[in-house]
Motif scaffolding. Structure first.
Motif, PDB file in Angstrom:
ATOM      1  N   ALA A   3       0.833  -1.215   0.000  1.00 52.63           N
ATOM      2  CA  ALA A   3       0.000   0.000   0.000  1.00 52.63           C
ATOM      3  C   ALA A   3       0.863   1.259   0.000  1.00 52.63           C
ATOM      4  CB  ALA A   3      -0.928  -0.006   1.204  1.00 52.63           C
ATOM      5  N   ASP A   4       2.092   1.147   0.494  1.00 47.76           N
ATOM      6  CA  ASP A   4       2.983   2.312   0.536  1.00 47.76           C
ATOM      7  C   ASP A   4       3.358   2.800  -0.861  1.00 47.76           C
ATOM      8  OD1 ASP A   4       2.931   2.080   3.231  1.00 47.76           O
ATOM      9  OD2 ASP A   4       4.842   0.999   3.378  1.00 47.76           O
ATOM     10  N   GLN A   5       3.211   1.911  -1.847  1.00 50.06           N
ATOM     11  CA  GLN A   5       3.566   2.313  -3.218  1.00 50.06           C
ATOM     12  C   GLN A   5       2.421   3.052  -3.907  1.00 50.06           C
ATOM     13  OE1 GLN A   5       5.164  -1.902  -4.023  1.00 50.06           O
ATOM     14  NE2 GLN A   5       6.147  -0.675  -5.617  1.00 50.06           N
ATOM     15  N   LEU A   6       1.265   3.090  -3.258  1.00 51.74           N
ATOM     16  CA  LEU A   6       0.076   3.615  -3.933  1.00 51.74           C
ATOM     17  C   LEU A   6      -0.416   4.889  -3.264  1.00 51.74           C
ATOM     18  CD1 LEU A   6      -1.868   0.240  -4.257  1.00 51.74           C
ATOM     19  CD2 LEU A   6      -0.374   1.321  -5.971  1.00 51.74           C
ATOM     20  N   SER A   7      -0.887   5.833  -4.073  1.00 58.01           N
ATOM     21  CA  SER A   7      -1.599   6.984  -3.535  1.00 58.01           C
ATOM     22  C   SER A   7      -2.831   7.206  -4.393  1.00 58.01           C
ATOM     23  CB  SER A   7      -0.711   8.232  -3.529  1.00 58.01           C
ATOM     24  OG  SER A   7      -0.343   8.572  -4.843  1.00 58.01           O
ATOM     25  N   VAL A   8      -3.830   7.840  -3.783  1.00 60.10           N
ATOM     26  CA  VAL A   8      -5.121   7.988  -4.439  1.00 60.10           C
ATOM     27  C   VAL A   8      -5.490   9.466  -4.456  1.00 60.10           C
ATOM     28  CG1 VAL A   8      -7.578   7.639  -3.982  1.00 60.10           C
ATOM     29  CG2 VAL A   8      -6.019   5.688  -3.939  1.00 60.10           C
ATOM     30  N   VAL A   9      -5.985   9.955  -5.592  1.00 54.09           N
ATOM     31  CA  VAL A   9      -6.548  11.306  -5.631  1.00 54.09           C
ATOM     32  C   VAL A   9      -7.789  11.254  -6.513  1.00 54.09           C
ATOM     33  CG1 VAL A   9      -5.141  12.090  -7.588  1.00 54.09           C
ATOM     34  CG2 VAL A   9      -6.084  13.770  -6.006  1.00 54.09           C
ATOM     35  N   SER A  10      -8.825  11.957  -6.098  1.00 59.35           N
ATOM     36  CA  SER A  10     -10.034  12.000  -6.916  1.00 59.35           C
ATOM     37  C   SER A  10     -10.236  13.405  -7.456  1.00 59.35           C
ATOM     38  CB  SER A  10     -11.260  11.603  -6.099  1.00 59.35           C
ATOM     39  OG  SER A  10     -12.424  11.808  -6.882  1.00 59.35           O
ATOM     40  N   TYR A  11     -10.509  13.482  -8.737  1.00 60.46           N
ATOM     41  CA  TYR A  11     -10.889  14.749  -9.360  1.00 60.46           C
ATOM     42  C   TYR A  11     -12.383  14.800  -9.660  1.00 60.46           C
ATOM     43  CZ  TYR A  11      -6.046  16.263  -9.839  1.00 60.46           C
ATOM     44  OH  TYR A  11      -4.772  16.678  -9.578  1.00 60.46           O
ATOM     45  N   GLY A  12     -13.116  13.756  -9.294  1.00 59.67           N
ATOM     46  CA  GLY A  12     -14.549  13.772  -9.567  1.00 59.67           C
ATOM     47  C   GLY A  12     -14.814  14.032 -11.029  1.00 59.67           C
ATOM     48  N   LYS A  13     -15.706  14.987 -11.311  1.00 58.08           N
ATOM     49  CA  LYS A  13     -16.010  15.298 -12.707  1.00 58.08           C
ATOM     50  C   LYS A  13     -15.251  16.527 -13.207  1.00 58.08           C
ATOM     51  CE  LYS A  13     -20.448  17.554 -11.707  1.00 58.08           C
ATOM     52  NZ  LYS A  13     -21.723  17.894 -12.343  1.00 58.08           N
ATOM     53  N   GLU A  14     -14.262  16.969 -12.425  1.00 58.23           N
ATOM     54  CA  GLU A  14     -13.611  18.238 -12.759  1.00 58.23           C
ATOM     55  C   GLU A  14     -12.651  18.138 -13.942  1.00 58.23           C
ATOM     56  OE1 GLU A  14     -14.911  20.723 -11.152  1.00 58.23           O
ATOM     57  OE2 GLU A  14     -16.007  19.303  -9.894  1.00 58.23           O
ATOM     58  N   LYS A  15     -12.157  16.937 -14.250  1.00 60.18           N
ATOM     59  CA  LYS A  15     -11.174  16.809 -15.335  1.00 60.18           C
ATOM     60  C   LYS A  15     -11.600  15.738 -16.329  1.00 60.18           C
ATOM     61  CE  LYS A  15      -7.236  18.880 -13.287  1.00 60.18           C
ATOM     62  NZ  LYS A  15      -5.777  18.944 -13.284  1.00 60.18           N
ATOM     63  N   SER A  57      -2.728  22.431  -5.202  1.00 56.81           N
ATOM     64  CA  SER A  57      -1.567  21.591  -4.889  1.00 56.81           C
ATOM     65  C   SER A  57      -1.771  20.176  -5.428  1.00 56.81           C
ATOM     66  CB  SER A  57      -1.310  21.585  -3.392  1.00 56.81           C
ATOM     67  OG  SER A  57      -2.500  21.326  -2.684  1.00 56.81           O
ATOM     68  N   ARG A  58      -2.638  20.050  -6.442  1.00 54.80           N
ATOM     69  CA  ARG A  58      -2.897  18.786  -7.142  1.00 54.80           C
ATOM     70  C   ARG A  58      -3.586  17.767  -6.263  1.00 54.80           C
ATOM     71  NH1 ARG A  58      -1.161  17.302 -11.998  1.00 54.80           N
ATOM     72  NH2 ARG A  58      -0.900  19.167 -13.236  1.00 54.80           N
ATOM     73  N   LYS A  59      -4.141  18.215  -5.166  1.00 57.47           N
ATOM     74  CA  LYS A  59      -5.044  17.427  -4.368  1.00 57.47           C
ATOM     75  C   LYS A  59      -5.983  18.393  -3.671  1.00 57.47           C
ATOM     76  CE  LYS A  59      -3.041  15.695  -0.499  1.00 57.47           C
ATOM     77  NZ  LYS A  59      -3.622  16.499   0.564  1.00 57.47           N
ATOM     78  N   PRO A  60      -7.151  17.918  -3.271  1.00 60.36           N
ATOM     79  CA  PRO A  60      -8.109  18.880  -2.729  1.00 60.36           C
ATOM     80  C   PRO A  60      -7.719  19.374  -1.340  1.00 60.36           C
ATOM     81  CG  PRO A  60      -8.999  16.659  -2.608  1.00 60.36           C
ATOM     82  CD  PRO A  60      -7.692  16.561  -3.354  1.00 60.36           C
ATOM     83  N   ALA A  61      -7.894  20.667  -1.107  1.00 56.08           N
ATOM     84  CA  ALA A  61      -7.678  21.258   0.209  1.00 56.08           C
ATOM     85  C   ALA A  61      -8.750  22.325   0.406  1.00 56.08           C
ATOM     86  CB  ALA A  61      -6.283  21.878   0.300  1.00 56.08           C
ATOM     87  N   ASP A 106      -5.868  19.900   4.906  1.00 54.26           N
ATOM     88  CA  ASP A 106      -5.026  19.330   3.867  1.00 54.26           C
ATOM     89  C   ASP A 106      -4.768  17.869   4.231  1.00 54.26           C
ATOM     90  OD1 ASP A 106      -3.374  19.104   1.708  1.00 54.26           O
ATOM     91  OD2 ASP A 106      -1.659  20.086   2.643  1.00 54.26           O
ATOM     92  N   PHE A 107      -5.854  17.186   4.583  1.00 54.08           N
ATOM     93  CA  PHE A 107      -5.702  15.801   5.001  1.00 54.08           C
ATOM     94  C   PHE A 107      -5.529  14.900   3.788  1.00 54.08           C
ATOM     95  CE2 PHE A 107      -8.316  17.662   8.460  1.00 54.08           C
ATOM     96  CZ  PHE A 107      -7.433  17.442   9.505  1.00 54.08           C
ATOM     97  N   SER A 108      -5.076  13.701   4.041  1.00 55.26           N
ATOM     98  CA  SER A 108      -5.024  12.688   2.997  1.00 55.26           C
ATOM     99  C   SER A 108      -6.453  12.417   2.510  1.00 55.26           C
ATOM    100  CB  SER A 108      -4.384  11.431   3.604  1.00 55.26           C
ATOM    101  OG  SER A 108      -4.675  10.329   2.824  1.00 55.26           O
ATOM    102  N   GLY A 109      -6.628  12.289   1.212  1.00 54.07           N
ATOM    103  CA  GLY A 109      -7.951  11.984   0.671  1.00 54.07           C
ATOM    104  C   GLY A 109      -8.787  13.229   0.439  1.00 54.07           C
ATOM    105  N   LEU A 110     -10.112  13.051   0.489  1.00 51.51           N
ATOM    106  CA  LEU A 110     -11.022  14.158   0.208  1.00 51.51           C
ATOM    107  C   LEU A 110     -10.954  15.218   1.295  1.00 51.51           C
ATOM    108  CD1 LEU A 110     -14.309  12.275  -0.806  1.00 51.51           C
ATOM    109  CD2 LEU A 110     -12.530  13.169  -2.322  1.00 51.51           C
ATOM    110  N   THR A 140     -16.460  17.375   4.437  1.00 45.69           N
ATOM    111  CA  THR A 140     -16.310  15.963   4.117  1.00 45.69           C
ATOM    112  C   THR A 140     -14.826  15.644   4.063  1.00 45.69           C
ATOM    113  OG1 THR A 140     -18.300  16.053   2.760  1.00 45.69           O
ATOM    114  CG2 THR A 140     -16.840  14.176   2.434  1.00 45.69           C
ATOM    115  N   LEU A 141     -14.422  14.632   4.820  1.00 46.85           N
ATOM    116  CA  LEU A 141     -13.035  14.165   4.784  1.00 46.85           C
ATOM    117  C   LEU A 141     -13.051  12.655   4.598  1.00 46.85           C
ATOM    118  CD1 LEU A 141     -11.664  16.072   7.945  1.00 46.85           C
ATOM    119  CD2 LEU A 141     -11.430  16.788   5.556  1.00 46.85           C
TER     120      LEU A 141
END
Lengths: 220, 433
Positions: free
Chosen positions: A184-196, B222-226, B242-246, B262-263
């Motif tokens: 899991a340390d090799q992975l990160s997650v980010v969501s852009y939803g419908k923005e991109k 910063s390429r992630k939501p804050a 600026d937590f991990s995730g949403l 929401t976090l």
């Protein structure tokens, strides 16, 4: 031309709504008086982090064949694999220990970087298994490699709900990879939803292309 | 390096006190798309005396016209242009088809300030039902006009007016072939638009503090939501979370002391409340479903929010003290991003009306009656006016995002198209005090 666009100072926002029918005139600048809106500094401008331009697509990045229509998934895994140049470092490291044929097949699958989802769903489809299995194998063999999973949705529904849905999709991919033994340390997650969105239309084809998780190696 | 010549120019013009109407490339213009027949007819005579770019009477007339409660008599039908009741000839004016007549004038004082005098006269005896004089700084002519319009609206309808309020919205535009995002602030009539933030990464979920002195929003810079908080007078920004995730869906408590958000830092999108004095977080939901889009009820004791715990997204109400959660919406498979009216009576939300139509719907919380207000396919982000009588929302015209304003019965509608790019996520300010 209508004059609705007049730009003047916002001046003070507050108009006296009190019974007193005299406006308070301009007040001396007082740091605690937020209603004083004159002489505003210019709006901050936020620029992209220069190291990661998003405009130019990564030439080595290939999407899992985007389904033509939502749930049908006409993707043929073989077809998008042909003919593209492989990112050199990623492949060289990975293939050194394998036979040429196996390495070639794995390399081809590693070029699949976009995986698609059904409407409002975060289930990984059978079409994604081959590509994700290859990435799992690569990550396990290259423990310094880091992968970012970017979750996206189509334009239907609300923005914050779609941010959550995009994250759910990216997490589903992360869980699948961890289930195959990836740390899991090799992975990160980010969501852009419908923005991109990757496709700008408002039709089934565009929506199908936008319900996706994109894989982005931040370290090889 | 990208420069911001427009912003600097604007700032210069602002400092020089020059009107820059033609330069407001992201400003909104207004079209009335649907009117009411039973609106009160009113004659607003152009104001006499010193006038800036727009005549005070014209601004008042436009305000009242756009409220849906008035029909303004065309200027060509006015028999004369009096500036005070003393100049009105009753014999001539009694034939004007208006229940009310507004007259007034502006003069400049030796110190440069503007002095206003106006009267509201009622048909019949032409008696004065409202009359005031007041003085403002020279840069506040539009504020003065909106103030008068609010007074007239209150006198004629008994309800507070919303003409002196503001709107916050996100403008997406293209520069050098790339999408960019601006957070914009303007008067509710689209005038006096200013840019609060300009970014290459998405900006979303803007919201007002109850005092209207600060705003909060989500930025991906910063390429992630804050979540950021920005002071409107100093423009100063601070990163709140600026937590991990949403990090999303900020909503200020009515007392201004807490922020709901929401976090997903604990693994799943959940509702939290942050104490803005201590930054201490309290988690409110614990559910494998998506819980997001919180909004406070006016007593600060409950939140309405979106959850898909029943399968699809629906609106729920959470009692913060007890944790009791109650589902509020049962019409259709998709109801999300509710706003609750300031009087707690109505819920406005995004509703999937069948097929791919996402419309604005209203639920009366006193009797559960659910109604669909729009029939456009991709409507978003309803936000109530502070007097609970109107809703502003994002909609599409052609392939372009524009803003709409409508009355709660959906019978009166305005559209505010963006001149440059598209606009979305409008949020109506509280009353400005």
């Amino acid at each position: 031309m209508k004059k609705t666009a007049q730009i003047v100072t916002i001046a003070t926002l507050a108009i006296s709504m009190a019974a007193c029918s005299t406006f308070r005139g301009p007040r001396a600048i007082n740091p605690n008086d937020d209603s004083q809106f004159e002489n505003l500094p210019p709006a901050p401008a936020v620029e992209a982090i220069p190291a990661t331009p998003e405009a130019e697509p990564n030439p080595g990045l290939i999407a899992e064949a985007a389904p033509e229509a939502p749930e049908t998934g006409s993707a043929n895994l073989a077809s998008p694999i042909e003919g593209s140049v492989i990112e050199p470092q990623a492949i060289a490291t990975d293939t050194s220990a394998n036979s040429t044929n196996t390495a070639s097949a794995l390399n081809d699958l590693l070029k699949v970087r976009v995986f698609y989802f059904g409407t409002n769903l975060s289930d990984i489809t059978a079409l994604s298994y081959g590509g994700l299995n290859a990435h799992a194998q690569y990550l396990k063999g290259n423990t310094a490699a880091k992968l970012q999973l970017g979750g996206h949705t189509d334009e239907r529904g609300t923005r914050e709900y779609n941010l959550a849905l995009g994250e759910r999709r990216a997490n589903a991919v992360a869980r699948y990879l961890v289930g195959l033994g990836v740390s899991a340390d090799q992975l990160s997650v980010v969501s852009y939803g419908k923005e991109k969105p990757s496709a700008d239309g408002s039709d089934e084809e565009s929506w199908a292309k936008n319900r996706r998780v994109e894989l982005d190696y931040t370290a090889q | 390096m990208l420069t911001r010549p427009f912003g600097l120019l604007k700032f210069c013009l602002l400092a020089c006190g020059i009107s820059a109407a033609s330069l407001a490339n992201a400003a909104l213009t207004i079209e009335i798309t649907q009117r009411l027949n039973e609106a009160t007819p009113i004659a607003v005579v152009p104001f006499g005396g010193v006038q800036s770019a727009d005549n005070t009477g014209a601004i008042i007339a436009a305000d009242l016209d756009r409220s849906g409660s008035f029909n303004v008599v065309e200027r060509s039908k006015l028999p004369s242009l009096p500036s005070s009741s003393a100049e009105i000839l009753p014999s001539v004016w009694q034939s004007v088809p208006a229940d009310y007549i507004v007259v007034g004038s502006v003069s400049r004082l030796p110190d440069g300030r503007l002095s206003y005098r106006y009267e509201l006269l009622k048909r019949g005896g032409l008696e004065r039902v409202l009359g005031e004089t007041f003085t403002v700084d020279s840069g506040r002519a539009r504020d003065a006009a909106h103030y008068i319009a609010d007074k007239i609206y209150k006198q004629a309808t008994g309800e507070p007016g919303i003409f002196a309020t503001k709107i916050l919205y996100v403008n997406q535009y293209n520069r050098d072939g790339r999408k960019r995002y601006r957070l914009e602030l303007s008067d509710i009539d689209g005038a006096r638009q200013v840019t609060l933030l300009d970014s290459v990464e998405p900006i979303l979920s803007p919201t007002w503090s109850p005092s209207a002195r600060q705003i909060a929003y989500v930025s991906f810079e910063s390429r992630k939501p804050a979540i950021f908080v920005q002071n409107l007078s100093t423009r100063q920004r601070t990163k709140l979370t600026d937590f991990s995730g949403l990090n999303g869906a900020p909503s200020w408590s009515p007392d201004g002391k807490r922020m709901a958000m929401t976090l997903s830092r604990d693994g799943n999108p959940e509702l939290y409340v942050m104490d803005l004095t201590t930054n201490a977080l309290t988690r409110l939901t614990n559910n494998p479903a998506i819980d997001t889009e919180p909004r406070w009820t006016s007593d600060g004791k409950s939140l309405v929010f979106t959850s898909d715990r029943s399968g699809g997204p629906q609106i729920y109400r959470l009692n913060i003290a007890t944790g009791d959660t109650k589902r509020l919406t049962f019409t259709g498979k998709f109801n999300a991003r509710a706003d609750i009216s300031p009087n707690d009576r109505h819920l406005a939300m995004v509703h999937q009306a069948g097929g791919n139509n996402y419309t604005i719907a209203l639920q009366d919380l006193s009797n559960g009656i659910f109604s669909t207000l729009t029939d456009t396919p991709l409507d978003e982000s309803p936000s109530f006016s502070p007097n609970s009588k109107m809703v502003v929302y994002a909609t599409r015209k052609g392939n372009k995002g524009v803003l709409g304003i409508m009355s709660l019965d959906g019978r009166f509608k305005l559209r505010l198209p963006a001149v440059d790019g598209e606009v979305r996520e409008p949020v109506w300010s509280p009353y400005l005090r």
